[in-house]
Design an enzyme around this catalytic site. Sequence first.
Site, PDB file in Angstrom:
ATOM      1  CB  SER A 141      -0.908   0.013   1.223  1.00 33.50           C
ATOM      2  OG  SER A 141      -1.739  -1.122   1.230  1.00 33.50           O
TER       3      SER A 141
HETATM    4  N1  SAH Z   1      -0.929  -4.885   3.989  1.00 35.27           N
HETATM    5  C1  SAH Z   1      -0.196  -4.778   2.754  1.00 35.27           C
HETATM    6  C2  SAH Z   1      -1.069  -4.578   1.564  1.00 35.27           C
HETATM    7  C3  SAH Z   1      -1.395  -5.889   0.987  1.00 35.27           C
HETATM    8  S1  SAH Z   1      -2.400  -5.808  -0.470  1.00 35.27           S
HETATM    9  C4  SAH Z   1       0.896  -3.746   2.890  1.00 35.27           C
HETATM   10  O1  SAH Z   1       1.575  -3.801   3.879  1.00 35.27           O
HETATM   11  O2  SAH Z   1       1.120  -2.936   2.024  1.00 35.27           O
HETATM   12  C5  SAH Z   1      -3.848  -6.636   0.093  1.00 35.27           C
HETATM   13  C6  SAH Z   1      -3.676  -8.075   0.466  1.00 35.27           C
HETATM   14  O3  SAH Z   1      -4.940  -8.552   0.879  1.00 35.27           O
HETATM   15  C7  SAH Z   1      -3.230  -8.994  -0.668  1.00 35.27           C
HETATM   16  O4  SAH Z   1      -2.040  -9.624  -0.313  1.00 35.27           O
HETATM   17  C8  SAH Z   1      -4.372  -9.992  -0.798  1.00 35.27           C
HETATM   18  O5  SAH Z   1      -3.954 -11.297  -1.108  1.00 35.27           O
HETATM   19  C9  SAH Z   1      -4.976  -9.933   0.582  1.00 35.27           C
HETATM   20  N2  SAH Z   1      -6.350 -10.415   0.696  1.00 35.27           N
HETATM   21  C10 SAH Z   1      -7.412 -10.223  -0.126  1.00 35.27           C
HETATM   22  N3  SAH Z   1      -8.504 -10.860   0.351  1.00 35.27           N
HETATM   23  C11 SAH Z   1      -8.133 -11.457   1.519  1.00 35.27           C
HETATM   24  C12 SAH Z   1      -8.796 -12.267   2.489  1.00 35.27           C
HETATM   25  N4  SAH Z   1     -10.079 -12.624   2.368  1.00 35.27           N
HETATM   26  N5  SAH Z   1      -8.098 -12.693   3.555  1.00 35.27           N
HETATM   27  C13 SAH Z   1      -6.789 -12.366   3.719  1.00 35.27           C
HETATM   28  N6  SAH Z   1      -6.100 -11.629   2.836  1.00 35.27           N
HETATM   29  C14 SAH Z   1      -6.754 -11.160   1.752  1.00 35.27           C
END
Ligand code: SAH
Length: 291
Positions: A141
């Site tokens: 993010s």
């Molecule tokens: N937190 C991260 C951003 C990750 S992007 C950062 O530090 O920048 C969003 C993430 O959410 C992705 O890796 C995706 O696989 C995950 N995601 C989407 N749906 C999900 C779910 N139902 N349970 C867990 N993770 C999920």
Amino acid sequence: MTTKKSQFPLSLSSVIDKSGKLNSRSSDSVRTVMPQTAMQNAAKNVTKNTLTLAARATISPKVLDKTLPSTVNNSSSINNPYGSEGLRREMVSRVAQKGVKDSLVLAALESIPRHLFIESGLSSQAYIDASLPIGHHQTISQPYIVARMIEIMRNSSALGNVLEIGTGCGYQAAVLSLVAKNVYSIERIKALHELAKNNLRPMRIANIRLHYGDGMLGLPQVAPFDGIILAAAGLQVPQALLEQLVIGGRLIAPVGGKNQVLQLIERVSKNEWKSSVLEHCHFVPLHQGVI
Ligand code: SAH
């Protein structure tokens, strides 16, 4: 739900610098960042410099600075006397200029070496305020949105247990670990769960627990949580997560399909939640199940 616990029962002192004090300026302008811009962000500034995997395995502040490419695409980094710390400071003041005011959150952002969560070919772009690809069609993010969401969730109060849905590369979990007593983070893509483990392990962060599973189900075995933060957007916030908020707790989530907004949900009583819509945003989608 079956979850696998991965624990890091180690100390955090090597990466915390609580001394960071920042002057935040408020700003009304809010930028919407699209996940697809992560690819564009990455493509715009790719340099041929890379971090070696060996360098990523160690994490003392001195080592961190050495791992950044010397030709980072940021004018101040060239001959930079303070290395990646200086780049982080600049990134954080840009985040503050966009309106984030919580000094604890800004200090946390300043302490976490974002370049160690990004693949080596993109590490030179770690301190631009943008999302970047982390593989598997997911993104790390944008620092502004990470800070903004944590600021809203925290609401200037001390946080005990916090749940993050969507660990990704583990960056936001690391930032959260500096503002909450315990951080639980769930990722549904096994490869990213493993990536986050590998990224976080050398940082010796004692208060993060990573889980592989479907975050839409939350973690009933740990609930209730003082705060819940979603890093992926669903059309609505899963009921299971609302039920896992402590009364008085706050959940912050991107909600929507193509057009998304940040939604803040506060649990007012056992059966009552108050919801407010904040700014526009754009996140990768929330999906059910694990892969
Ligand atoms: N937190 C991260 C951003 C990750 S992007 C950062 O530090 O920048 C969003 C993430 O959410 C992705 O890796 C995706 O696989 C995950 N995601 C989407 N749906 C999900 C779910 N139902 N349970 C867990 N993770 C999920």
